[in-house]
Design a protein around this motif. Sequence first.
Motif, short mmCIF file in Angstrom:
data_model
loop_
_atom_site.label_atom_id
_atom_site.label_comp_id
_atom_site.label_asym_id
_atom_site.label_seq_id
_atom_site.Cartn_x
_atom_site.Cartn_y
_atom_site.Cartn_z
N ALA A 30 0.86 -1.19 0.00
CA ALA A 30 0.00 0.00 0.00
C ALA A 30 0.90 1.24 0.00
O ALA A 30 1.90 1.28 0.71
N TYR A 31 0.56 2.21 -0.81
CA TYR A 31 1.37 3.42 -0.91
C TYR A 31 0.69 4.54 -0.15
O TYR A 31 -0.50 4.77 -0.33
N LYS A 32 1.43 5.23 0.64
CA LYS A 32 0.85 6.37 1.37
C LYS A 32 1.47 7.62 0.77
O LYS A 32 2.69 7.70 0.58
N ILE A 33 0.62 8.60 0.45
CA ILE A 33 1.13 9.84 -0.13
C ILE A 33 1.18 10.91 0.97
O ILE A 33 0.15 11.23 1.56
N SER A 34 2.37 11.43 1.23
CA SER A 34 2.43 12.52 2.21
C SER A 34 2.15 13.84 1.48
O SER A 34 2.38 13.95 0.27
N VAL A 35 1.60 14.80 2.22
CA VAL A 35 1.21 16.06 1.58
C VAL A 35 1.81 17.25 2.33
O VAL A 35 1.65 17.38 3.54
N GLU A 36 2.53 18.06 1.56
CA GLU A 36 2.99 19.34 2.11
C GLU A 36 2.34 20.44 1.26
O GLU A 36 2.62 20.56 0.06
N LYS A 37 1.48 21.20 1.92
CA LYS A 37 0.74 22.20 1.12
C LYS A 37 1.56 23.46 0.88
O LYS A 37 2.37 23.85 1.72
N ALA A 38 1.28 24.10 -0.26
CA ALA A 38 1.95 25.37 -0.57
C ALA A 38 1.48 26.42 0.44
O ALA A 38 0.30 26.47 0.77
N LYS A 39 2.41 27.25 0.89
CA LYS A 39 2.04 28.26 1.90
C LYS A 39 1.22 29.40 1.28
O LYS A 39 0.35 29.96 1.90
N THR A 40 1.58 29.72 0.03
CA THR A 40 0.78 30.74 -0.66
C THR A 40 0.42 30.18 -2.04
O THR A 40 1.14 29.35 -2.58
N SER A 41 -0.68 30.67 -2.58
CA SER A 41 -1.10 30.20 -3.90
C SER A 41 -0.74 31.24 -4.96
O SER A 41 -0.80 32.44 -4.72
N LYS A 42 -0.38 30.72 -6.15
CA LYS A 42 -0.06 31.61 -7.27
C LYS A 42 -1.29 31.85 -8.15
O LYS A 42 -1.20 32.49 -9.20
N LEU A 43 -2.40 31.32 -7.71
CA LEU A 43 -3.63 31.36 -8.53
C LEU A 43 -3.99 32.79 -8.95
O LEU A 43 -4.38 33.02 -10.09
N GLY A 44 -3.82 33.72 -8.02
CA GLY A 44 -4.19 35.11 -8.29
C GLY A 44 -3.35 35.75 -9.40
O GLY A 44 -3.74 36.78 -9.95
N GLU A 45 -2.20 35.13 -9.73
CA GLU A 45 -1.33 35.72 -10.76
C GLU A 45 -1.74 35.33 -12.18
O GLU A 45 -1.13 35.75 -13.14
N VAL A 46 -2.74 34.44 -12.26
CA VAL A 46 -3.07 33.89 -13.59
C VAL A 46 -4.31 34.55 -14.18
O VAL A 46 -5.33 34.69 -13.51
N ASP A 47 -4.20 34.95 -15.45
CA ASP A 47 -5.35 35.51 -16.15
C ASP A 47 -6.04 34.36 -16.90
O ASP A 47 -5.59 33.94 -17.96
N PHE A 48 -7.12 33.85 -16.32
CA PHE A 48 -7.78 32.68 -16.90
C PHE A 48 -8.48 32.98 -18.22
O PHE A 48 -8.91 32.07 -18.91
N SER A 49 -8.59 34.27 -18.56
CA SER A 49 -9.22 34.57 -19.85
C SER A 49 -8.17 34.56 -20.98
O SER A 49 -8.49 34.68 -22.15
N ASN A 50 -6.91 34.40 -20.60
CA ASN A 50 -5.85 34.36 -21.61
C ASN A 50 -4.79 33.36 -21.15
O ASN A 50 -3.84 33.73 -20.46
N LEU A 51 -4.97 32.10 -21.54
CA LEU A 51 -4.08 31.04 -21.04
C LEU A 51 -3.21 30.50 -22.17
O LEU A 51 -3.65 29.66 -22.95
N PRO A 52 -1.98 30.97 -22.28
CA PRO A 52 -1.09 30.36 -23.27
C PRO A 52 -0.79 28.92 -22.83
O PRO A 52 -0.87 28.61 -21.65
N PHE A 53 -0.46 28.06 -23.78
CA PHE A 53 -0.26 26.64 -23.45
C PHE A 53 1.04 26.44 -22.67
O PHE A 53 2.12 26.81 -23.14
N GLY A 54 0.91 25.87 -21.46
CA GLY A 54 2.08 25.40 -20.73
C GLY A 54 2.97 26.45 -20.09
O GLY A 54 4.15 26.18 -19.84
N LYS A 55 2.43 27.63 -19.80
CA LYS A 55 3.28 28.70 -19.24
C LYS A 55 3.04 28.90 -17.74
O LYS A 55 3.88 29.43 -17.03
N TYR A 56 1.86 28.53 -17.26
CA TYR A 56 1.55 28.68 -15.84
C TYR A 56 1.54 27.30 -15.18
O TYR A 56 1.13 26.31 -15.82
N PHE A 57 1.92 27.25 -13.92
CA PHE A 57 1.99 25.96 -13.23
C PHE A 57 1.20 26.04 -11.93
O PHE A 57 1.34 27.02 -11.17
#
Length: 361
Positions: A2-29
Amino acid sequence: MAYKISVEKAKTSKLGEVDFSNLPFGKYFADHMFIADYYDGEWRDCRIVPFADFSLHPATSGIHYGQSLFEGMKAERDPDGNPILFRPLKNLERLNLSADRMAMPELPEEIFIDAIDQLLTLDKDWVPDTPDSSLYLRPFMFATEKAVGIKVAENYRFCIFSCPVGAYYSKPVKVFVQDTYVRAFPGGVGYAKAAGNYGGVMKPMREVQKLGYDQILWLDGIHHRYLQEIGTMNIFAIIDGVLVTPSLQQGTILDGVTRDSMIQLARSEGYTVEERDLPIDELLNAHKEGKLEDMFGTGTAATIAPIALFHYQGTDYTLPEVEKRTVSNKLKTRYFAIRAGKAEDVFNWVHHVPVDAYANI
Ligand SMILES: Cc1ncc(COP(=O)(O)O)c(C=O)c1O
């Protein structure tokens, strides 16, 4: 095991930096990634961590000797807003087929699906809900042996990260039928999603793009006659009402998930689909006789991309206007509806991420 996945969450999110109305392919992570390491004959240390650079030994063997492979898949939102995936087990099957060809270790289904489910639960807000957009997942594996010398590595890393993406092509694609360079041979690695397959096509791709074409339509390596596939898409032609796509038998073509889905969809709609050799001269004759009704490429990144024209030995052969291509437009509409959870999933293709089960990670 059985595999157990440990999780370390990001302290801050980069979500606010992304313009979802203009998403070039493969540039945001997205904020998180999954990593597992293979050593002592097992996948170990399964973990989700904040998205970040790797630190690699300069002799990392995957970089030198090419034991490196990848996959590509997309998550969307179902009508309730929850993440769904299209046929993930088909990607895993292909990942393991590629791994087998490259003498790399198999990845168990349990790790793959758990990793995706937990990653998508954590990063569910990164799944776009705008038309033509999705969260592209990039699973990949490479050898991490820290030694110079050509041998099958004993250590590997598997990782999945994701990128919110918009449409890959904004307009119908112009393809160049390549009759000098070759992508794959029978007995080679063409059917594997091995990194080197892509490295080898960069130069020919740059050359055709300089001439104004988007992608290469490959011919077979022996006769330079039979159609293979396009860049990162499989190819379909509709000749006199029949859908034709090159057969996978020679092992030179990637077994596309979208290709397989289109074949099943088309057959279920009553169309005839032939998986067979498709010589360029048949295509030219069909074009001359007005029987070449449509050509399109299929792939996860590009979805179903109409081909505007193909170039062969000095001539551009233009295809009918996209609006007139009733068969592929109909199949495309149904394909998009199924993968977005908006049409009945008669083929059992859609994987619903169990976000409630992982609510507390
Ligand atoms: C060489 C090649 N052919 C075909 C495809 C289409 O495969 P799929 O539909 O699984 O994305 C891809 C993309 O993965 C590719 O890289």
